[in-house]
Scaffold this motif. Structure first.
Motif, PDB file in Angstrom:
ATOM      1  N   ILE A   1       0.832  -1.210   0.000  1.00 34.40           N
ATOM      2  CA  ILE A   1       0.000   0.000   0.000  1.00 34.40           C
ATOM      3  C   ILE A   1       0.864   1.255   0.000  1.00 34.40           C
ATOM      4  O   ILE A   1       0.591   2.212  -0.742  1.00 34.40           O
ATOM      5  N   PHE A   2       1.911   1.249   0.820  1.00 32.73           N
ATOM      6  CA  PHE A   2       2.796   2.415   0.855  1.00 32.73           C
ATOM      7  C   PHE A   2       3.478   2.602  -0.501  1.00 32.73           C
ATOM      8  O   PHE A   2       3.665   3.729  -0.973  1.00 32.73           O
ATOM      9  N   GLY A   3       3.834   1.491  -1.144  1.00 36.07           N
ATOM     10  CA  GLY A   3       4.442   1.571  -2.470  1.00 36.07           C
ATOM     11  C   GLY A   3       3.518   2.207  -3.484  1.00 36.07           C
ATOM     12  O   GLY A   3       3.942   3.017  -4.322  1.00 36.07           O
ATOM     13  N   GLN A   4       2.218   1.859  -3.415  1.00 34.38           N
ATOM     14  CA  GLN A   4       1.246   2.445  -4.339  1.00 34.38           C
ATOM     15  C   GLN A   4       1.042   3.937  -4.065  1.00 34.38           C
ATOM     16  O   GLN A   4       0.877   4.738  -4.993  1.00 34.38           O
ATOM     17  N   ILE A   5       1.064   4.305  -2.800  1.00 35.15           N
ATOM     18  CA  ILE A   5       0.938   5.729  -2.452  1.00 35.15           C
ATOM     19  C   ILE A   5       2.118   6.518  -2.999  1.00 35.15           C
ATOM     20  O   ILE A   5       1.960   7.578  -3.618  1.00 35.15           O
ATOM     21  N   VAL A   6       3.318   5.974  -2.811  1.00 33.91           N
ATOM     22  CA  VAL A   6       4.528   6.648  -3.299  1.00 33.91           C
ATOM     23  C   VAL A   6       4.493   6.769  -4.821  1.00 33.91           C
ATOM     24  O   VAL A   6       4.829   7.819  -5.389  1.00 33.91           O
TER      25      VAL A   6
END
Length: 244
Positions: free
Chosen positions: A89-94
């Motif tokens: 999820i953090f990767g998609q946000i970034v």
């Protein structure tokens, strides 16, 4: 209050090494998913590189279940899933945040890496939630059936079955666009590689399990365990520990 009603954690003053095994397990799951998008060739066999390190998760799951019981292995499975989700999820946000003008080209390449493997992520999650609990379930049931004997055979048998299911589900979902012949070859190849890694690591996993039992004074049997993967109970009674 009788002794057999006291949770295991109180009786044993908390296992000393369980936290590290669970942390290692969660890290291996996350690392394997990160590298799955990049296929590699070994001796003319095509596999996903994550399969090489992912095999270690089964070794750790075997050890956790053998020493600390299915309930703690189940907790490790959910912990690893949570941190893997957080990572993705953090990767998609970034990947969807604006880029500075001087780094657009580099960020586009990085974003492509993060967003191109959604099928791989889906395949990984589905296969993980089926194969990992199955592996721990088989370890626990075989341990009770064989009265704790033949640890090596139990480790190999459970992993071969669970890895077979994992390989079929993961490859069928993650690389569904490939031709059927190539899919079948990849399934069998990954299953073979993971099984070989389990067998090669068997002397270490058996020694480590025996050392942990002696060091922790624990040898848990899941005689009254609810094997529902969604049940988060982690307590054991005094009688579930059959060390010595």
């Amino acid at each position: 209050m009788t002794t057999d009603r006291i949770p295991l954690q109180i009786i044993t003053n908390q296992p000393k090494h369980l936290w590290f095994l669970m942390l290692s397990y969660a890290m291996i799951i996350s690392i394997s998913n990160w590298y799955d998008a990049r296929l590699i060739s070994i001796f003319s066999f095509t596999i996903s590189p994550g399969a090489l390190i992912f095999s270690l998760s089964f070794l750790l799951s075997d050890i956790i279940t053998e020493v600390y019981g299915y309930k703690n292995a189940r907790r490790a499975i959910w912990a690893a899933l949570f941190f893997n989700l957080l990572f993705i999820i953090f990767g998609q946000i970034v990947a969807h945040m604006p880029s500075p003008s001087f780094s657009i080209e580099n960020n586009v390449a990085f974003d492509k890496l993060l967003t191109a493997n959604l099928w791989i992520v889906a395949g990984s999650f589905i296969s993980y939630l089926i194969a990992e609990p199955l592996n721990s379930y088989l370890i626990s049931k075989l341990k009770m059936k064989l009265d704790g004997k033949y640890m090596g055979i139990r480790f190999i048998l459970s992993t071969i079955i669970a890895v077979f299911i994992d390989s079929i589900l993961f490859i069928a979902i993650a690389f569904h666009a490939l031709e059927t012949e190539n899919l079948i070859k990849m399934m069998l190849t990954i299953w073979l590689f993971k099984s070989i890694i389990e067998i090669l690591g068997l002397p270490l996993s058996i020694r480590l399990a025996k050392w942990l039992k002696h060091n922790e004074k624990l040898d848990i049997y899941d005689n009254k365990t609810d094997f529902n993967v969604f049940n988060l109970d982690v307590n054991y009674n005094h009688n579930d520990n059959r060390y010595n």
